[in-house]
Structures are given as structure tokens and as C-alpha cells.
Scaffold this active site. Structure first.
Site, PDB file in Angstrom:
ATOM      1  N   ALA A  22       0.757  -1.260   0.165  1.00  0.00           N
ATOM      2  CA  ALA A  22      -0.052   0.239   0.296  1.00  0.00           C
ATOM      3  C   ALA A  22       0.577   1.224   0.156  1.00  0.00           C
ATOM      4  O   ALA A  22       2.070   1.306   0.737  1.00  0.00           O
ATOM      5  CB  ALA A  22      -0.402  -0.156   1.231  1.00  0.00           C
ATOM      6  N   LYS A  81       9.376   3.930  15.262  1.00  0.00           N
ATOM      7  CA  LYS A  81       9.920   4.811  16.622  1.00  0.00           C
ATOM      8  C   LYS A  81       9.210   5.647  17.596  1.00  0.00           C
ATOM      9  O   LYS A  81       8.998   5.370  17.988  1.00  0.00           O
ATOM     10  CB  LYS A  81      11.781   5.143  16.492  1.00  0.00           C
ATOM     11  CG  LYS A  81      11.870   6.661  15.865  1.00  0.00           C
ATOM     12  CD  LYS A  81      12.578   6.546  14.636  1.00  0.00           C
ATOM     13  CE  LYS A  81      12.805   7.280  13.385  1.00  0.00           C
ATOM     14  NZ  LYS A  81      14.142   7.864  12.736  1.00  0.00           N
ATOM     15  N   GLU A  92      13.494  -3.661  15.246  1.00  0.00           N
ATOM     16  CA  GLU A  92      14.650  -3.290  15.445  1.00  0.00           C
ATOM     17  C   GLU A  92      15.310  -2.527  14.658  1.00  0.00           C
ATOM     18  O   GLU A  92      16.128  -2.140  14.775  1.00  0.00           O
ATOM     19  CB  GLU A  92      15.331  -4.704  14.606  1.00  0.00           C
ATOM     20  CG  GLU A  92      16.770  -5.249  14.596  1.00  0.00           C
ATOM     21  CD  GLU A  92      16.961  -4.835  15.781  1.00  0.00           C
ATOM     22  OE1 GLU A  92      17.569  -5.563  16.952  1.00  0.00           O
ATOM     23  OE2 GLU A  92      17.723  -3.670  16.155  1.00  0.00           O
ATOM     24  N   GLY A 115      19.358   1.636  13.319  1.00  0.00           N
ATOM     25  CA  GLY A 115      18.827   1.454  11.841  1.00  0.00           C
ATOM     26  C   GLY A 115      19.675  -0.025  11.844  1.00  0.00           C
ATOM     27  O   GLY A 115      18.926  -0.700  12.016  1.00  0.00           O
ATOM     28  N   ILE A 166      22.074  -1.343  12.790  1.00  0.00           N
ATOM     29  CA  ILE A 166      22.561  -1.987  14.086  1.00  0.00           C
ATOM     30  C   ILE A 166      21.704  -2.631  14.834  1.00  0.00           C
ATOM     31  O   ILE A 166      20.454  -2.632  15.327  1.00  0.00           O
ATOM     32  CB  ILE A 166      23.241  -0.804  14.847  1.00  0.00           C
ATOM     33  CG1 ILE A 166      23.836  -0.281  14.458  1.00  0.00           C
ATOM     34  CG2 ILE A 166      24.541  -1.893  15.934  1.00  0.00           C
ATOM     35  CD1 ILE A 166      24.576   1.011  15.485  1.00  0.00           C
ATOM     36  N   GLU A 218      15.319  13.366   8.890  1.00  0.00           N
ATOM     37  CA  GLU A 218      13.644  13.609   9.442  1.00  0.00           C
ATOM     38  C   GLU A 218      12.735  13.926   8.556  1.00  0.00           C
ATOM     39  O   GLU A 218      13.775  15.045   8.430  1.00  0.00           O
ATOM     40  CB  GLU A 218      13.136  13.524  10.798  1.00  0.00           C
ATOM     41  CG  GLU A 218      14.089  12.117  11.900  1.00  0.00           C
ATOM     42  CD  GLU A 218      13.662  10.715  11.298  1.00  0.00           C
ATOM     43  OE1 GLU A 218      11.999  10.802  11.940  1.00  0.00           O
ATOM     44  OE2 GLU A 218      14.301  10.349  11.302  1.00  0.00           O
ATOM     45  N   LYS A 273      14.110   6.480  20.662  1.00  0.00           N
ATOM     46  CA  LYS A 273      15.002   5.919  20.246  1.00  0.00           C
ATOM     47  C   LYS A 273      15.447   5.536  21.548  1.00  0.00           C
ATOM     48  O   LYS A 273      15.501   4.172  22.550  1.00  0.00           O
ATOM     49  CB  LYS A 273      16.365   6.334  19.635  1.00  0.00           C
ATOM     50  CG  LYS A 273      15.570   5.685  18.084  1.00  0.00           C
ATOM     51  CD  LYS A 273      16.917   6.539  16.785  1.00  0.00           C
ATOM     52  CE  LYS A 273      16.414   6.322  15.887  1.00  0.00           C
ATOM     53  NZ  LYS A 273      17.393   7.819  14.994  1.00  0.00           N
TER      54      LYS A 273
END
Ligand code: HSE
Length: 445
Positions: A43, A107, A131, A136, A138, A192, A207
Site C-alpha cells: 500500500a 520509533k 529492530e 537502523g 545495528i 527526518e 530511540k
């Protein structure tokens, strides 16, 4: 074996990366997961981009309506890559209610509404994997939740916003001003949608909230994070820090600490702010848009996780790791899965968060003063009266023809409210010009 079917909500940078990596490494990913993982529905608002990315692929359906994907009985996992709070939150909750597992990179959504989302998932027995939401590519969620599970985690300190780290690195290396470097970070696609989230520390606070919840087994409490960004840092302070053997990094820090004056009671520090870190520490040398998270466990000691914190394929790497986890575990009894926040849901603790005024750390203080006898004595008296001990000091030569100069003081560990009080007093001295610059310092050893 029948493939697990995935519906993607959002086909931007990370969506396209997920499609590409899943296709490119299909054979290996299937060997790892035990069965094929296929994106069957996408979508997106930008059908053209999705058509281009998926061209020629069989069995793929494109739509502009996320509800169509969430409502399909043949979709097993919904991957939410829309970002922001609404409508992402409603889609995630509806997917959960429809019995779909959810993988999300969101997040902001988890930091704000994670408690509600995990409770809903718990009720319907589905997994919510995230995750990609922190640092990102890691695998820090995996490390905290599973790899370090033997440890009592003592603290975490992370460079978890690539945009801010890129800006600080460039300002230090090239002397370029803040606005120029921010524009460069935006052009490179790290920032962002609203770059104030990056430079005011909000993205890092999201985060950090997630990592703190997993590390200490506490509910997500974004409103408890003390957040200060990098917009007020000057090139002068970056230079002075360097002269003193430090680098300034925007760190997210969460720590178990004893409450001042009470040996038995503990609180959790939760703070994002520019921080002086000794230049010799590995984390001080993390440059550009890279992320790094330092975790101190009581058994393992300090461990450091480093890598790209943003970008199409690094973030896709985390999304697909979650897809593989969900594929491996989706037939398992919900009680036998890894709990969302690492601790069993009925074992979350209500250990309080420490207000910033109670936090104990060291400080860099810079002030512009009249270069005349007694000025330094007045300042050190104010500090001594509050039991703030000085660790190092430099005084600059006044520029030619001027009678004012910069003094930089580094303090030993002190309680924040004492420093705030001392700064107000110092600023009221007639020999001190303007505001005192205060930047916190962490040894991280
Ligand atoms: N804007 C974020 C950053 C992207 O700069 O780190 C990854 O969350």
C-alpha cells in the site's frame, strides 16, 4: 513450503530497500527462515514508484489503501513503514486485531504508544518486531533483548541520531556553520521529515525510550526523557572541547543510579543532550551519519555496537531480520517467544525515573568575564559553596585591545540542581558577561 505473505504499508526509501534486499538475497533468507518470505501486497501513496521498484514481479498487488492490506486473510505479516503517529497507529492496532504480526521501523509510535501496542499484541498472541526503529542497521534490540540477557544492565550511551552526528562531525572538521551542514544532511536523506526532530534531540529521545524500556524492564515513558538538542552549540565550544581532549557528541544516556541521599533507592536516568566525551574513547571517534551504542552490563562489561543508523538497505537489513524472526517463531506458542520488552510482561518494574535536577555528572562551563583580579575567586567561591569541585580550567588571553576573556572550567561530578543554582549566581556577577555555557561531560569508562 508455503511462503509467509507480507503486506508492506509505505514504499518510500526503506520500503524500496526492503523489496530490493529481500529479492536479492531470497535464497539465503529462505534457507535461514525455513520458508520463503514474499511481499504480496504493497500500500503506497506513490504507485508509480512502487510500479518501478517491483516491475516484472509476479504475484504482487499494489493499492493506495492500507486497509485493503490489513484486512486480507492471506497477509500474515504487516510491515509498517509509514512513520509518524496517525494513521500509522490505527493501522498497526487494526492489523494486530486482525491477528497479523507487525514489523515496524516507527520509533516515534513505539516511544509514545508502545505500551498500548504491546498490550494489544499480547492479547491477540501476535508479535510486534521493531529492530529497525533504533539505530537502523545495528542489531541493538537483538543484542539488548537476547545477547545480553544474563546481565544486569548498568547504563547505555548512544549516538543514535545520524543527522546530528553528521552535523557535529562536519562543524568540527570543516568549521562550517550549523545551517550549511544541516542542509547537506537533508540533501543526503538522513534527516527526518521534520529536521527539528533530529537537531532538537527528539528522534534520539524516541530511540532512547525504547532502549531504556528493554534494558531495565520498565514501560515506555517518553515524557520522562530530558531532551536538549545541538542547535545552541557553537564552533567555539567544539574547539575548546578539542583543546581539552574531548569531542562533543549528542548522546542518549540511560542509567541505573542511586538517588542522592538515599543509599537504597534507585532511579533511572533518561537524557539526551550534547556531551563532552574523552577524544580517546572509541565512541568519540564515530563520525558522519554513523551510529554507535555503548552498553555496560555487570557481567560482560562495556560492549560497543557500531554501524549505519539510517539509509535504505541498512534499515531494510533490520526489517528483514525481524521478518525472519517472525517467520521462525510464528507457529510457536506465544509464551515461548521472546517478550517484546525483554522481560515477561507481568514482570515490568515501576522503578522511577530520576528528574534531571537529581542527575549526577560532570560539566564544561564557559563564561566571558572581565580580566581583572578577584573575578576567578568570586566564581570558584560560588562553586565551592555548592560543593562543586573543579577538575581543570583554562583562561584565554583577551583578544588585542579587549578587557574581557573566556574562562572554561571542567567540574568533577556534581548534582545538576547545584550546577543550575551556581550558574544563576555566576551570571548575576557584574564581572560576568551574558550567559554561562553549560555542557555535560561523561567519562564513559
Ligand atoms: N533521522 C534519523 C537519523 C534517521 O538521522 O538518525 C534514522 O532514524
Amino acid at each position: 513450503m508455503k511462503p509467509l505473505q507480507v503486506g508492506l504499508l509505505g514504499m518510500g526509501t526503506v520500503g524500496c530497500g526492503t523489496w530490493t534486499v529481500l529479492k536479492r538475497n531470497e535464497e539465503e533468507i529462505t534457507r535461514r527462515a525455513g520458508r520463503p518470505i514474499r511481499i504480496t501486497w504493497i500500500a503506497t501513496r506513490t504507485l508509480e514508484r512502487a510500479h518501478q521498484a517491483t516491475r516484472g514481479a509476479k504475484g504482487i498487488h499494489l493499492t493506495t489503501d492500507p486497509e485493503e492490506v490489513i484486512g486480507r486473510p492471506d497477509v500474515d505479516i504487516v510491515v509498517e513503514l509509514i512513520g509518524g503517529i496517525e494513521p500509522a497507529k490505527s493501522y498497526v492496532l487494526r492489523a494486530i486485531a486482525n491477528g497479523k504480526h507487525v514489523v515496524t521501523a516507527n520509533k516515534a509510535l513505539l516511544a509514545r504508544h508502545g505500551n498500548e501496542i504491546f498490550a494489544a499484541a499480547q492479547k491477540t498472541g501476535v508479535m510486534v518486531a521493531f529492530e529497525a526503529a533504533v539505530a537502523g542497521g545495528i542489531p541493538i534490540i537483538k543484542a539488548l533483548r537476547e545477547g545480553l540477557t544474563a546481565n544486569r544492565i548498568e547504563w547505555i550511551a548512544g549516538i543514535i541520531n545520524g543527522t546530528s552526528n553528521f552535523i557535529l562531525s562536519e562543524m568540527r572538521a570543516t568549521g562550517a556553520p550549523f545551517a550549511t551542514v544541516l542542509a547537506e544532511a537533508q540533501a543526503r536523506g538522513y534527516a527526518e521529515a521534520d529536521p527539528t526532530f533530529d537537531v532538537e534531540g527528539i528522534d534520539a529521545a524516541h530511540k532512547l525510550t525504547i532502549m531504556s524500556a528493554i534494558a531495565f524492564g520498565v514501560p515506555m515513558q517518553l515524557d520522562k526523557v530530558y531532551t536538549e538538542g545541538i542547535t545552541r552549540l557553537t564552533r567555539e565550544d567544539l574547539r575548546y572541547a578539542e583543546e581539552l581532549g574531548y569531542r562533543i557528541k549528542l548522546l542518549g544516556i540511560t542509567r541505573r543510579a542511586s538517588v542522592a541521599g538515599s543509599a537504597n533507592s534507585e532511579g533511572i536516568e533518561l537524557r539526551v543532550h550534547p556531551t563532552l566525551v574523552p577524544a580517546k574513547r572509541l565512541i568519540a571517534n564515530v563520525e558522519g551519519a554513523m551510529n554507535a551504542v555503548l552498553v555496560k552490563g555487570d557481567a560482560v562489561g562495556a560492549t560497543l555496537y557500531y554501524g549505519p543508523g539510517a539509509g535504505a538497505e541498512p534499515t531494510a537489513s533490520a526489517v528483514i531480520a525481524d521478518l525472519v524472526d517472525v517467520t521462525r517463531m510464528h507457529t510457536a506458542d506465544p509464551e515461548h517467544r521472546v517478550p517484546h520488552l525483554a522481560f515477561q510482561p507481568d514482570q515490568l518494574s515501576n522503578i522511577p525515573f530520576l528528574p534531571m535536577g537529581e542527575v549526577r555528572t560532570s560539566y564544561y562551563l564557559r563564561m566571558r568575564v572581565l580580566d581583572r583580579p578577584g573575578v576567578l575567586a568570586d566564581i570558584t567561591r560560588i562553586l565551592a559553596d555548592r560543593e562543586i569541585s573543579i577538575d581543570a580550567m583554562i583562561q584565554k588571553e583577551p583578544p588585542e585591545g579587549e578587557d574581557r576573556t573566556d574562562i572554561i572550567l571542567l567540574t568533577h561530578q556534581s548534582i545538576e540542581r547545584q550546577i543550575v543554582d551556581a550558574i544563576a549566581k555566576i551570571e548575576s556577577l557584574p564581572t560576568v558577561n551574558g550567559k554561562v555555557v553549560r555542557i555535560r561531560m561523561e567519562e564513559l569508562n
